[in-house]
Scaffold this active site. Structure first.
Site, short mmCIF file in Angstrom:
data_model
loop_
_atom_site.label_atom_id
_atom_site.label_comp_id
_atom_site.label_asym_id
_atom_site.label_seq_id
_atom_site.Cartn_x
_atom_site.Cartn_y
_atom_site.Cartn_z
N ARG A 1 1.06 -1.03 -0.01
CA ARG A 1 0.59 0.11 0.25
C ARG A 1 0.58 1.16 -0.30
O ARG A 1 2.01 1.95 1.10
CB ARG A 1 -1.14 0.17 1.06
CG ARG A 1 -1.55 -1.47 0.96
CD ARG A 1 -2.32 -0.90 2.77
NE ARG A 1 -3.59 -2.55 2.28
CZ ARG A 1 -3.80 -2.68 3.61
NH1 ARG A 1 -3.64 -1.94 5.37
NH2 ARG A 1 -4.85 -3.71 3.78
N ASP B 1 0.72 5.84 0.34
CA ASP B 1 0.28 6.42 0.59
C ASP B 1 -0.04 7.76 -0.65
O ASP B 1 0.70 7.51 -1.37
CB ASP B 1 1.05 7.06 1.34
CG ASP B 1 1.02 6.01 3.39
OD1 ASP B 1 0.25 5.21 3.06
OD2 ASP B 1 2.21 6.23 3.72
N TYR C 1 11.91 -0.05 -2.12
CA TYR C 1 12.22 1.21 -2.44
C TYR C 1 13.14 2.06 -2.51
O TYR C 1 14.29 2.22 -1.61
CB TYR C 1 11.30 2.14 -0.69
CG TYR C 1 9.90 2.14 -0.66
CD1 TYR C 1 8.43 2.00 -1.24
CD2 TYR C 1 9.57 0.41 0.10
CE1 TYR C 1 7.74 2.26 -0.86
CE2 TYR C 1 8.28 -0.11 0.02
CZ TYR C 1 7.38 0.21 -0.37
OH TYR C 1 6.20 0.18 -0.18
N ARG D 1 9.72 7.17 5.02
CA ARG D 1 9.56 8.55 5.14
C ARG D 1 10.05 9.26 6.23
O ARG D 1 11.69 9.56 6.11
CB ARG D 1 8.41 8.43 4.72
CG ARG D 1 8.21 8.32 3.26
CD ARG D 1 6.55 8.71 2.91
NE ARG D 1 6.22 10.15 3.16
CZ ARG D 1 4.99 10.29 3.77
NH1 ARG D 1 4.21 9.51 3.42
NH2 ARG D 1 4.55 12.19 3.45
#
Length: 246
Positions: free
Chosen positions: A49, A51, A110, A198
């Site tokens: 998922r 964001d 990522y 993040r």
């Protein structure tokens, strides 16, 4: 029949991957396109998922249907039906019934991109974190290596995270300069906590800017407390790059 999709998208106009009540999601756009193309209701399962505002280069998803599909025609149809949304289907293929986009995944990758210039971005707006003060990339990478392996990542976990445990294992992390003014962090693990990447980058920027030392970063990790960490880096710089399966 089970089918797998590999999907690229610009996350800027979406509330994220997953369906939400308060806006349009990538999943919703794709499910509508699939239902139109196949002429039956389709439920899509993603490998992860993302964001609001987070991008993907190769998100993986799967769906089931009672029909045998031509994968080339399916991909072409979907790329036409998702317009004008910034979504591109790279691949559609049939897979075995035991394949699951999420649960069969062994590792996810990522990257996080920072534009480190005094002037703001034009073409890269909404695709990088623009940080206008100098950053020491070598120190950032030195601090990042402290995160390798198995740790309690509570310091880098969002308060709304629904994971049962804050313990995760990072297989790889590296911060480097990839061009004269672009800094990238690459990170790989089987799974991540909500906002983990993040929040890590927000704390590493504290090191790079000189606000923290590498020792301060280590103390923040060991505190196992979100309040000890740095800011949450903007969503715009985060990209879901790939998923590895057996």
């Amino acid at each position: 029949m089970r089918y797998k999709l590999v999907i690229e998208y610009d996350g800027t106009p979406f509330v994220g991957w997953q369906r939400q009540k308060d806006g349009i999601s990538v999943q919703e756009v794709l499910e509508k396109a699939l239902s139109t193309a196949i002429r039956e209701p389709i439920v899509l399962f993603g490998s992860g998922r993302t964001d609001t505002g987070v991008h993907a280069l190769a998100q993986v998803a799967h769906f089931d249907t009672g029909k045998k599909l031509d994968c080339f025609r399916l991909r072409e149809s979907l790329n036409a039906l998702v317009r004008p949304y910034p979504i591109s289907i790279h691949l559609a293929e049939s897979v075995s019934e035991d394949f699951h986009a999420r649960f069969s995944a062994k590792e996810r990758t990522y990257i996080y991109r920072i534009l480190n210039t005094r002037f703001p971005p034009a073409l890269d707006k909404n695709r990088v974190w623009w940080y206008s003060y100098p950053l020491d990339v070598q120190k950032m990478n030195e601090a990042a290596q402290l995160l390798l392996g198995k740790h309690d990542f509570s310091t880098f976990r969002a308060s709304e995270c629904q994971a049962k445990s804050p313990v995760k294992t990072l297989d790889f992390i590296e911060v480097k300069t990839v061009s004269s003014n672009i800094i990238e962090m690459t990170v790989r693990a089987r799974s991540f906590l909500h906002h983990q990447v993040r929040n890590i980058m927000g704390s590493l920027v504290n090191v790079g800017s000189g606000k923290w030392t590498v020792s301060d970063f280590k103390k923040a990790l060991e505190a196992k407390d979100r309040r000890a960490g740095g800011q949450t880096a903007p969503a715009a710089g985060l990209y879901f790059v790939s998923v590895r399966y057996e």
